[in-house]
Design an enzyme around this catalytic site. Structure first.
Site, PDB file in Angstrom:
ATOM      1  CG  ASP A   1      55.426  34.635  32.804  1.00 57.87           C
ATOM      2  OD1 ASP A   1      56.232  35.262  32.085  1.00 57.87           O
ATOM      3  OD2 ASP A   1      54.321  35.098  33.156  1.00 57.87           O
ATOM      4  CD1 TRP A  57      50.096  39.827  36.536  1.00 55.86           C
ATOM      5  CD2 TRP A  57      50.421  38.647  34.658  1.00 55.86           C
ATOM      6  NE1 TRP A  57      50.054  40.696  35.481  1.00 55.86           N
ATOM      7  CE2 TRP A  57      50.254  39.998  34.310  1.00 55.86           C
ATOM      8  CE3 TRP A  57      50.651  37.716  33.653  1.00 55.86           C
ATOM      9  CZ2 TRP A  57      50.293  40.446  33.008  1.00 55.86           C
ATOM     10  CZ3 TRP A  57      50.694  38.159  32.344  1.00 55.86           C
ATOM     11  CH2 TRP A  57      50.515  39.505  32.026  1.00 55.86           C
ATOM     12  CE  LYS A 113      56.616  43.861  33.817  1.00 58.41           C
ATOM     13  NZ  LYS A 113      55.432  44.332  34.468  1.00 58.41           N
TER      14      LYS A 113
HETATM   15  C1  LMR Z   1      51.801  43.875  36.578  1.00 59.45           C
HETATM   16  O1  LMR Z   1      51.675  42.717  36.987  1.00 59.45           O
HETATM   17  O2  LMR Z   1      51.449  44.868  37.221  1.00 59.45           O
HETATM   18  C2  LMR Z   1      52.433  44.121  35.234  1.00 59.45           C
HETATM   19  O3  LMR Z   1      52.915  42.942  34.717  1.00 59.45           O
HETATM   20  C3  LMR Z   1      51.539  44.878  34.328  1.00 59.45           C
HETATM   21  C4  LMR Z   1      50.449  44.030  33.782  1.00 59.45           C
HETATM   22  O4  LMR Z   1      50.378  43.893  32.554  1.00 59.45           O
HETATM   23  O5  LMR Z   1      49.633  43.511  34.551  1.00 59.45           O
END
Ligand code: LMR
Length: 400
Positions: free
Chosen positions: A211, A130, A246
């Protein structure tokens, strides 16, 4: 003083939402930020959440401060959800859990805590991960290292390369794993791989941080925490970041937690005091409303059962959409094998397009996705799936 500051590039995920909203194309599709959407494209407040809010409105009789660690009842509920009642009891005083402003707040708090314990620590993140992991962890001054995780061609976890790379992690480094529903690739570790990683952590002495942003959106509330529970039981130390964005749909309420498991109860006590002081120095204390909702749901058997039912509906819909998308991509004549989308878990998969193709989908077709090619499966519905598949087929054909 501010004149020399240069503007930063927009957030690679969050910037997609206003761009989508501003797009006048009636066929536009939002596959960007990871929020659940129903068949109508709405992100509804969950039924149990609405009911809990009504209860809170009627019964909450004070808005007095909760303290840097948040509400004890919420912390207990979220720890039970992750670890299960039995393991939570076994961990006893070795575990400390603090409510945080969302999973992001938990990650940032964890990063600052790690930096206090070992300023030299590297945090190993999956490649890919991420994108917000890097700023959240890096802001605390930690070094970031990457381990290979996902093979874009075979659409599978590169476990041997991952284990080989992590065997070079130093004792007292931190290895960040996604508990389930890997963001961005949707490919999770299997049970054997979790076990092997646990052995590696014991052998090398690195600390695992998990996470857990999607508990309940993969295979089920219990199934999704297999790795968490395995490692919490097997390892002397663990960091776990939980998010309620979520699975409770509480995105904007910023509801999450950080749990830290230490070698002994005495160490956990010291950790708790440091975590509380760090929270206090950052944001003083987490916002209450989302956590109060979660606690209300978890402490009421009827609300909890309804929440679990709706979460299962969400999970099933995402899994159905995965199958429908694979079917539709085949139906429009795409020769490429997209069956991996059906095997992957949670909200995300890579569509398997280049950054340029992803940009073309946005600019030419009003199909909004992250430049990496990540799509939010929940943004697909019966009304837009045909346009999505036809657009992708046209783009790939035009470029062939
Ligand atoms: C995502 O990965 O799209 C979500 O977790 C929103 C974010 O905060 O990035």
């Amino acid at each position: 003083m501010f004149d020399a500051l240069q503007a930063l590039p927009p957030d690679p995920i969050l910037a997609l939402t206003p761009a989508y909203r501003a797009d006048p194309n009636p066929d536009k599709i939002d596959l960007g930020a990871g929020v659940y959407k129903d068949e109508q494209g709405n992100t509804p407040v969950m039924r149990a959440v609405k009911k809990a809010e009504r209860i809170l409105l009627a019964e909450q009789d004070s808005k007095v401060y909760v303290g840097p660690g948040g509400a004890a009842g919420f912390n207990d509920a979220i720890a039970s959800l992750a670890f299960g009642g039995k393991l939570k009891q076994t961990l006893g005083e070795r575990r400390v859990t603090l409510q945080t402003p969302g999973g992001c707040g938990g990650l940032r708090l964890a990063a600052e805590f790690i930096a206090q314990a070992n300023p030299e620590a590297s945090v190993w993140v999956s490649d890919p991960t991420w994108p917000n992991h890097m700023p959240l962890l890096g802001a605390a001054g930690l070094k970031i290292a990457k381990y290979p995780y996902y093979d874009l061609h075979s659409h599978s976890v590169r476990f041997d390369a991952m284990a080989e790379c992590l065997s070079q992690a130093a004792a007292n480094d931190v290895v960040l794993l996604h508990g389930c529903c890997h963001n961005p690739c949707g490919a999770d570790l299997d049970r054997g791989q979790w076990r092997q990683l646990g052995d590696l952590a014991l052998d090398k002495g690195f600390t695992v941080m998990i996470d857990m942003a999607y508990q309940g959106l993969g295979d089920g509330l219990e199934e999704d925490v297999y790795g968490v529970r395995l490692l919490a039981e097997a390892l002397p130390e663990l960091l776990l970041v939980s998010s309620c964005s979520k699975n409770f749909g509480l995105y904007r309420e910023r509801t999450g937690a950080l749990s830290v498991i230490c070698r002994t109860g005495a160490v956990a006590k010291a950790a708790a005091s440091r975590l509380a002081a760090t929270a206090r120095a950052n944001y003083s204390m987490p916002p209450d409303h989302g956590a109060a909702i979660v606690q209300t749901i978890m402490e009421d058997a009827e609300l909890r059962a309804d929440w679990e039912r709706e979460l299962a509906e969400v999970r099933d819909r995402i899994n159905d959409l995965r199958a429908a998308l694979v079917h539709e991509l085949r139906a429009v004549g795409l020769q490429r094998d997209f069956s991996f989308i059906e095997r992957e878990k949670g909200m995300f998969s890579f569509l398997g397009v280049t950054p340029e193709q992803a940009e073309a989908l946005v600019s030419q077709y009003s199909i909004y996705l992250v430049k990496s090619g990540r799509i939010n499966i929940a943004g697909v519905n019966q009304a837009n799936i045909g346009y999505l598949a036809r657009s992708l087929a046209r783009l790939l054909r035009d470029e062939a």
